[in-house]
Scaffold this active site. Structure first.
Site, mmCIF file in Angstrom:
data_model
loop_
_atom_site.group_PDB
_atom_site.id
_atom_site.type_symbol
_atom_site.label_atom_id
_atom_site.label_comp_id
_atom_site.label_asym_id
_atom_site.label_seq_id
_atom_site.Cartn_x
_atom_site.Cartn_y
_atom_site.Cartn_z
ATOM 1 C CE LYS A 62 -2.281 1.647 3.694
ATOM 2 N NZ LYS A 62 -2.159 3.110 3.678
ATOM 3 C CG ASP A 64 -4.749 4.436 1.701
ATOM 4 O OD1 ASP A 64 -5.903 4.859 1.483
ATOM 5 O OD2 ASP A 64 -4.282 4.298 2.845
ATOM 6 C CE LYS A 88 -6.937 6.593 4.631
ATOM 7 N NZ LYS A 88 -5.522 6.249 4.362
ATOM 8 C CG HIS A 122 -13.434 14.272 0.662
ATOM 9 N ND1 HIS A 122 -13.668 14.329 2.017
ATOM 10 C CD2 HIS A 122 -14.531 14.803 0.091
ATOM 11 C CE1 HIS A 122 -14.841 14.869 2.244
ATOM 12 N NE2 HIS A 122 -15.387 15.176 1.082
ATOM 13 C CB THR A 132 -8.733 2.496 12.063
ATOM 14 O OG1 THR A 132 -7.676 2.869 11.181
ATOM 15 C CG2 THR A 132 -9.580 1.446 11.405
ATOM 16 C CD GLN A 181 -4.548 2.959 12.938
ATOM 17 O OE1 GLN A 181 -5.697 3.376 13.094
ATOM 18 N NE2 GLN A 181 -4.022 2.776 11.751
ATOM 19 N N GLY A 211 1.047 -1.806 8.961
ATOM 20 C CA GLY A 211 2.172 -0.925 8.672
ATOM 21 C C GLY A 211 3.236 -1.013 9.730
#
Ligand code: C5P
Length: 255
Positions: free
Chosen positions: A45, A72, A74, A76, A136, A206, A226
């Site tokens: 990733k 990745d 994300k 928007h 997360t 996280q 990761g």
């Protein structure tokens, strides 16, 4: 179960279900980890951090080692922008990429249309668009601060349902929302689960964490790991332990 996975083009071996988050700053660090880990993980990733530094060279690096790439970023933004970005992701031959479900149905529909309208090299599948529900790293308290007063689960359900209806092939969620999302989404939906931590791993930023084995049992198609691998003294041996945990969990997987 394995033959159904094959028909759907899903990961078949336990190793294929482990995605390593290549969260480093430079191409040379990435190269060291890709070389060491490609025999042990199914996909790499690449996020905004490494891509900003290394650009598409990192995609060539992973493909050159015979592995698949998950971009990745994300996304928007307004639909037109993200539809164009999705075409570029397909041209980079990524297997998965992410958009924020909060971008809304028009953005995701534009992505779906744009991918459908592309002519791809024969034998190359279009990338799967995965919608991020609630990060997360977010806690219930943090969502409240942002003005979201319902439960994380109810937002995750609403966002995932909307995204899949708009054409997303997968969702990104924590292991804690998995079984309830699976009960409301089509059986063809794919689940990418980050926030994976072993019992003695540091959580760092996280919040909604789960072990790889539990996430697979709950129905994760892929788990994303990761720092627990990257920061280990022997990354390959930690990756291999996680693959073994996935293999054991498959025996108890909810189908
Ligand atoms: O180091 P760690 O295992 O926490 O890495 C998790 C990876 O998953 C990071 O690359 C992060 O960007 C990604 N991710 C996440 N939560 C999401 C979506 C992606 O942690 N909801």
């Amino acid at each position: 179960m394995k033959s159904i996975r094959k028909e759907l083009g899903l990961p078949q071996a336990p190793r294929d279900r482990l995605i390593f988050a290549l969260d480093v700053d430079h191409l040379d660090e990435a190269e060291r980890l890709v070389k060491e880990l490609s025999p042990h993980v199914g996909m790499f990733k690449v996020g905004s951090r490494l891509f900003t530094s290394a650009g598409s060279l990192v995609v060539d690096l992973v493909h050159g080692m015979g592995s698949s790439v998950f971009l990745d970023f994300k996304f928007h933004d307004i639909p037109e922008q993200i539809a164009g970005a999705a075409r570029e992701i397909a041209r980079q031959r990524a297997r998965l990429f992410t958009v924020h479900a909060l971008g809304g149905p028009k953005m995701i529909e534009a992505v779906t249309r744009s991918l459908r309208s592309m002519t791809l090299i024969p034998g190359v599948s279009p990338p799967v668009c995965c919608a991020v529900t609630i990060l997360t790293s977010h806690s219930q308290e943090e969502l409240k601060l942002l003005g979201f007063n319902d439960s994380i689960l109810s937002y995750a359900q609403r966002l995932a349902k909307m995204a899949v209806t708009a054409g997303a092939g997968g969702v990104v969620c924590s292991g804690h929302e998995l079984s309830s999302l699976r009960s409301i989404l089509p059986t063809s939906t794919l689940y990418v689960v980050p926030g994976i931590r072993g019992p003695s791993d540091e959580h760092a930023d996280q919040v909604r964490v789960m072990t790889a084995g539990k996430a697979v049992q709950a129905g994760a198609t892929w788990v994303v790991v990761g720092r627990p691998i990257r920061d280990a003294r022997e990354p390959a041996s930690i990756a291999q332990q996680i693959v073994e945990e996935i293999a054991e969990a498959e025996a108890n997987e909810q189908t």
